[in-house]
Scaffold this active site. Structure first.
Site, PDB file in Angstrom:
ATOM      1  CE  LYS A   1      -2.266  -0.203   3.864  1.00 55.68           C
ATOM      2  NZ  LYS A   1      -1.784  -1.477   4.406  1.00 55.68           N
TER       3      LYS A   1
ATOM      4  NE  ARG B   1      -4.120  -0.431   9.973  1.00 48.46           N
ATOM      5  CZ  ARG B   1      -2.963   0.175   9.725  1.00 48.46           C
ATOM      6  NH1 ARG B   1      -2.927   1.313   9.082  1.00 48.46           N
ATOM      7  NH2 ARG B   1      -1.840  -0.381  10.106  1.00 48.46           N
TER       8      ARG B   1
ATOM      9  NE  ARG C   1       7.216  -3.637   6.271  1.00 51.38           N
ATOM     10  CZ  ARG C   1       5.935  -3.282   6.335  1.00 51.38           C
ATOM     11  NH1 ARG C   1       5.334  -2.789   5.289  1.00 51.38           N
ATOM     12  NH2 ARG C   1       5.261  -3.435   7.453  1.00 51.38           N
TER      13      ARG C   1
ATOM     14  NE  ARG D   1       6.869  -0.674   9.813  1.00 51.72           N
ATOM     15  CZ  ARG D   1       5.667  -0.506   9.281  1.00 51.72           C
ATOM     16  NH1 ARG D   1       5.538   0.047   8.101  1.00 51.72           N
ATOM     17  NH2 ARG D   1       4.587  -0.894   9.935  1.00 51.72           N
TER      18      ARG D   1
ATOM     19  NE  ARG E   1       2.162  -4.263  11.683  1.00 57.95           N
ATOM     20  CZ  ARG E   1       3.285  -4.585  11.032  1.00 57.95           C
ATOM     21  NH1 ARG E   1       4.205  -5.309  11.608  1.00 57.95           N
ATOM     22  NH2 ARG E   1       3.480  -4.164   9.824  1.00 57.95           N
TER      23      ARG E   1
HETATM   24  P1  AMP Z   1       1.220   1.073   9.086  1.00 57.92           P
HETATM   25  O1  AMP Z   1       2.485   1.783   8.721  1.00 57.92           O
HETATM   26  O2  AMP Z   1       0.018   1.619   8.354  1.00 57.92           O
HETATM   27  O3  AMP Z   1       1.337  -0.423   8.979  1.00 57.92           O
HETATM   28  O4  AMP Z   1       0.948   1.398  10.631  1.00 57.92           O
HETATM   29  C1  AMP Z   1       1.854   1.020  11.638  1.00 57.92           C
HETATM   30  C2  AMP Z   1       1.158   1.048  12.998  1.00 57.92           C
HETATM   31  O5  AMP Z   1       0.671   2.373  13.261  1.00 57.92           O
HETATM   32  C3  AMP Z   1      -0.055   0.151  13.122  1.00 57.92           C
HETATM   33  O6  AMP Z   1       0.295  -1.167  13.458  1.00 57.92           O
HETATM   34  C4  AMP Z   1      -0.837   0.844  14.228  1.00 57.92           C
HETATM   35  O7  AMP Z   1      -0.267   0.587  15.483  1.00 57.92           O
HETATM   36  C5  AMP Z   1      -0.593   2.314  13.922  1.00 57.92           C
HETATM   37  N1  AMP Z   1      -1.627   2.880  13.009  1.00 57.92           N
HETATM   38  C6  AMP Z   1      -1.430   3.362  11.748  1.00 57.92           C
HETATM   39  N2  AMP Z   1      -2.580   3.815  11.230  1.00 57.92           N
HETATM   40  C7  AMP Z   1      -3.534   3.623  12.183  1.00 57.92           C
HETATM   41  C8  AMP Z   1      -4.932   3.860  12.252  1.00 57.92           C
HETATM   42  N3  AMP Z   1      -5.612   4.394  11.215  1.00 57.92           N
HETATM   43  N4  AMP Z   1      -5.575   3.530  13.392  1.00 57.92           N
HETATM   44  C9  AMP Z   1      -4.927   2.996  14.442  1.00 57.92           C
HETATM   45  N5  AMP Z   1      -3.617   2.725  14.434  1.00 57.92           N
HETATM   46  C10 AMP Z   1      -2.916   3.024  13.323  1.00 57.92           C
END
Ligand code: AMP
Length: 185
Positions: free
Chosen positions: A14, A90, A129, A131, A142
């Site tokens: 994404k 989300r 990845r 991270r 996740r």
């Molecule tokens: P991502 O980079 O989108 O995979 O996000 C990494 C982490 O940030 C996620 O595992 C959540 O802990 C937090 N996060 C990102 N976007 C959201 C969201 N819209 N709502 C809640 N937590 C979020």
């Protein structure tokens, strides 16, 4: 004017695809994950509140994101050129919030792009990845959070006739190609 939401599991690509398209269209790429990781890196008060959730692979509480999204979508670049939302919404509560917010701001979402990738491929990609939140236990968490909280959004947006599905299990350039065909750029 382009306003798109990118939906899909962690590891679907994404972020990469959203960034490519945002650059091509010269519109803001709004990634809540990036914003939150920045907050953590700068030890801001938001960062302190969200760090433990992120480390565990849990969603951070909705309320922490609502002001942030409202503020970002009201900024001039987003108002004038549009946006690509990556990682928000989300869950259904965030999607309802966004629906109301867009109405309030007189904006509308053109499409929701759903990047579909089989589970085995995701786990593999996330391990590669590397991270901070890509450890084995967190990856599992996740994916579970995605399945229980985010997957309902597929129906949410399908019911609103906004959903477009793209096969994300292809080489990166191929995914970009189908994406560009879909949005016409
Ligand atoms: P991502 O980079 O989108 O995979 O996000 C990494 C982490 O940030 C996620 O595992 C959540 O802990 C937090 N996060 C990102 N976007 C959201 C969201 N819209 N709502 C809640 N937590 C979020």
């Amino acid at each position: 004017m382009t306003r798109l939401i990118f939906l899909g599991p962690p590891g679907a690509g994404k972020g990469t695809q959203a960034k490519i398209l945002a650059d091509l269209r010269n519109i803001p790429h709004i990634s809540t994950g990036d914003i939150l990781r920045n907050a953590v890196a700068f030890h801001s008060s938001l960062g302190e509140k969200v760090q433990s959730y992120m480390d565990e692979g849990e969603l951070v509480p909705d309320e922490l994101l609502f002001d942030l999204i409202r503020h970002r979508l009201s900024q001039t670049d987003a108002v004038e050129r549009g946006w690509i939302l990556d990682g928000f919404p989300r869950n259904v509560s965030q999607a309802s919030f966004l629906e109301n917010l867009l109405q309030e701001l007189n904006q509308s979402c053109d499409r929701v792009i759903y990047l579909e990738v089989p589970d085995e491929v995701l786990t593999e990609r996330l391990h590669e990845r590397g991270r901070k939140d890509d450890s084995q236990a967190t990856i599992r968490k996740r994916l579970e959070v995605y399945r229980t909280q985010t997957v309902p959004l597929v129906d949410f947006y399908r019911e609103r006739s906004l959903l477009k599905t793209i096969n994300g299990d292809l080489p990166m350039q191929e995914v970009t190609k189908s994406l560009r065909q879909l949005v016409g750029s």
